[in-house]
Write a protein that holds these residues in place. Sequence first.
Motif, PDB file in Angstrom:
ATOM      1  N   LEU A 196      75.855  -2.997  -5.804  1.00  0.00           N
ATOM      2  CA  LEU A 196      76.745  -1.935  -5.336  1.00  0.00           C
ATOM      3  C   LEU A 196      76.095  -0.568  -5.556  1.00  0.00           C
ATOM      4  O   LEU A 196      76.152   0.305  -4.689  1.00  0.00           O
ATOM      5  N   VAL A 217      82.293  -7.546  -1.691  1.00  0.00           N
ATOM      6  CA  VAL A 217      81.397  -7.777  -2.820  1.00  0.00           C
ATOM      7  C   VAL A 217      81.672  -9.139  -3.447  1.00  0.00           C
ATOM      8  O   VAL A 217      82.781  -9.656  -3.384  1.00  0.00           O
ATOM      9  N   PHE A 228      78.317  -6.681  -9.487  1.00  0.00           N
ATOM     10  CA  PHE A 228      78.904  -6.566  -8.160  1.00  0.00           C
ATOM     11  C   PHE A 228      77.767  -6.614  -7.144  1.00  0.00           C
ATOM     12  O   PHE A 228      76.874  -5.767  -7.171  1.00  0.00           O
ATOM     13  N   TRP A 229      77.796  -7.594  -6.250  1.00  0.00           N
ATOM     14  CA  TRP A 229      76.785  -7.737  -5.214  1.00  0.00           C
ATOM     15  C   TRP A 229      77.429  -7.526  -3.863  1.00  0.00           C
ATOM     16  O   TRP A 229      78.440  -8.138  -3.540  1.00  0.00           O
ATOM     17  N   VAL A 230      76.850  -6.676  -3.028  1.00  0.00           N
ATOM     18  CA  VAL A 230      77.371  -6.429  -1.689  1.00  0.00           C
ATOM     19  C   VAL A 230      76.946  -7.582  -0.799  1.00  0.00           C
ATOM     20  O   VAL A 230      75.778  -7.962  -0.779  1.00  0.00           O
TER      21      VAL A 230
END
Length: 100
Positions: free
Chosen positions: A5, A41, A55-57
């Motif tokens: 993120l 996310v 948090f990964w987009v």
Amino acid sequence: MEIGLADTIRALRQELATAMADGEGSPVRLRVNSVKLDVEVAVTASAEVEGGVKFWVLSGGAKAAGARTATHTVSLELTAETEQGGAVLTNSEAGILLPD
């Protein structure tokens, strides 16, 4: 490929900086008051030494997999400003001249 993120926001900031630089000296510029960013996310929990919550987009159509992963939509409303706290102005080839 996992995109954090913070990396996403950093890339957005760079794009705004590029647009601002492109507008230097232009007779018509656009003022950016706020930026609304909606991203999906994946939230993952890690038990590693330097783990924690990440948090990964997610890219278009990607689905997160794993026993400790959940997906969420995050909406961020960001106010764009210069380093000195002024308005961000970007270039526009057509439009009206905004008052300072």
